[in-house]
Design an enzyme around this catalytic site. Sequence first.
Site, PDB file in Angstrom:
ATOM      1  N   ALA A 184      -4.134 -10.615   2.227  1.00  0.00           N
ATOM      2  CA  ALA A 184      -3.094 -10.585   3.249  1.00  0.00           C
ATOM      3  C   ALA A 184      -3.591  -9.899   4.524  1.00  0.00           C
ATOM      4  O   ALA A 184      -3.277 -10.333   5.636  1.00  0.00           O
ATOM      5  CB  ALA A 184      -1.858  -9.869   2.708  1.00  0.00           C
ATOM      6  N   THR A 220      -9.209   2.267   6.509  1.00  0.00           N
ATOM      7  CA  THR A 220      -8.605   1.238   5.673  1.00  0.00           C
ATOM      8  C   THR A 220      -8.430  -0.048   6.476  1.00  0.00           C
ATOM      9  O   THR A 220      -7.868  -0.049   7.558  1.00  0.00           O
ATOM     10  CB  THR A 220      -7.224   1.689   5.153  1.00  0.00           C
ATOM     11  OG1 THR A 220      -7.341   2.972   4.559  1.00  0.00           O
ATOM     12  CG2 THR A 220      -6.673   0.700   4.150  1.00  0.00           C
ATOM     13  N   LYS A 263      -6.317  -7.198   0.320  1.00  0.00           N
ATOM     14  CA  LYS A 263      -7.425  -7.701   1.119  1.00  0.00           C
ATOM     15  C   LYS A 263      -7.146  -9.102   1.651  1.00  0.00           C
ATOM     16  O   LYS A 263      -7.467  -9.415   2.805  1.00  0.00           O
ATOM     17  CB  LYS A 263      -8.720  -7.681   0.311  1.00  0.00           C
ATOM     18  CG  LYS A 263      -9.203  -6.284  -0.073  1.00  0.00           C
ATOM     19  CD  LYS A 263     -10.600  -6.288  -0.634  1.00  0.00           C
ATOM     20  CE  LYS A 263     -11.633  -6.557   0.431  1.00  0.00           C
ATOM     21  NZ  LYS A 263     -11.663  -5.531   1.486  1.00  0.00           N
ATOM     22  N   ASP A 304     -11.684  -5.837   6.188  1.00  0.00           N
ATOM     23  CA  ASP A 304     -10.850  -7.033   6.237  1.00  0.00           C
ATOM     24  C   ASP A 304     -10.795  -7.597   7.651  1.00  0.00           C
ATOM     25  O   ASP A 304     -10.848  -8.817   7.852  1.00  0.00           O
ATOM     26  CB  ASP A 304      -9.437  -6.708   5.750  1.00  0.00           C
ATOM     27  CG  ASP A 304      -9.412  -6.297   4.289  1.00  0.00           C
ATOM     28  OD1 ASP A 304     -10.291  -6.767   3.535  1.00  0.00           O
ATOM     29  OD2 ASP A 304      -8.533  -5.506   3.901  1.00  0.00           O
ATOM     30  N   GLY A 360     -20.767  -0.243   8.381  1.00  0.00           N
ATOM     31  CA  GLY A 360     -19.833   0.755   8.898  1.00  0.00           C
ATOM     32  C   GLY A 360     -20.023   0.992  10.378  1.00  0.00           C
ATOM     33  O   GLY A 360     -20.128   0.053  11.175  1.00  0.00           O
ATOM     34  N   ASP A 408       0.838  -1.191   0.000  1.00  0.00           N
ATOM     35  CA  ASP A 408       0.000   0.000   0.000  1.00  0.00           C
ATOM     36  C   ASP A 408       0.879   1.249   0.000  1.00  0.00           C
ATOM     37  O   ASP A 408       1.762   1.402   0.850  1.00  0.00           O
ATOM     38  CB  ASP A 408      -0.896   0.028   1.245  1.00  0.00           C
ATOM     39  CG  ASP A 408      -1.953  -1.069   1.221  1.00  0.00           C
ATOM     40  OD1 ASP A 408      -2.147  -1.690   0.166  1.00  0.00           O
ATOM     41  OD2 ASP A 408      -2.588  -1.290   2.280  1.00  0.00           O
TER      42      ASP A 408
END
Length: 297
Positions: A42, A241, A40, A245, A215, A13
């Site tokens: 990992a 971020t 995503k 995941d 969310g 990233d």
Amino acid sequence: MTRVVVVGSINMDLVTLAPRFAGPGETLLGERFLTLQGGKGANQAVAAARLGAEVTMVGAVGDDAFGDQLREGLQREGIALDHLHRIDDCGSGTASITVAGGENQIVIVPAANARLTPAHVEQASDAIARADAVLVQLESPLETVEATLRMGQRLGVPVILNPAPAQPLPLDWLKLARFVTPNQHELAILLGADPNEDFRELMRRTPCPVVLTRGADGAWYRDGGEPQSQGGFSVDVVDSTGAGDTFNAALAVFLKDDLGTAVRKACAAGALSVTQLGARDGMPTLAALDAFLERQS
């Protein structure tokens, strides 16, 4: 110990912090730049390992410096890498991420991730057969996603399909998933439906059980019967971020619990993950998650 296999992407990233998102054609002065390990697949592997699972990663990196760093990062988390493939003459996947005001914009270049094949999944069949849950996302080739779903069904291992980045999928594929874990926007795209339609009706129409992320508002879930809700947890958001995941990883780790408990733990883990910068820095350990939930009761 819960065994989790993750089939998916591994990225470096490239993160820029900015006061706001730049408009079309605009040059904006950023505040900070970082390189952080992500992808995503990992990310979900790391989050599951920190929550106490025994994790195997099925993925691909390039024959570049990023590939070496990504492998080393997964090794440090104790993730089994017998099925992490190095692709010759290919770069590793990257994600260019801009973070502003606690939200993010992301552009992904798949590179080696696009070379993860059904044959690689077949090679991991022994690990998948021993797993309590398998996680797969849509940053890998669709034929590889399908192979993972079909193998899970063949071996009787539950596969959690995280349909991101969102795209329509054949309904027959969805029927192979133990759970699909979209947000409302992703679920509408997945079904080819109106995104303004009530998400509970979309959940009822989905041909497999659904855990729908909302969310900060938590999640809704349906495994037969009517959709049920799990509220969110109040935290100070630094960077969202990796929240999805972390949620998916926690769902896989705690899937052996009853579904309501697993979703509650997944919402809490996702909330904790947004309290620090970067996809992984906020991912909680099992002890941190237990302590956080204890404070909520």
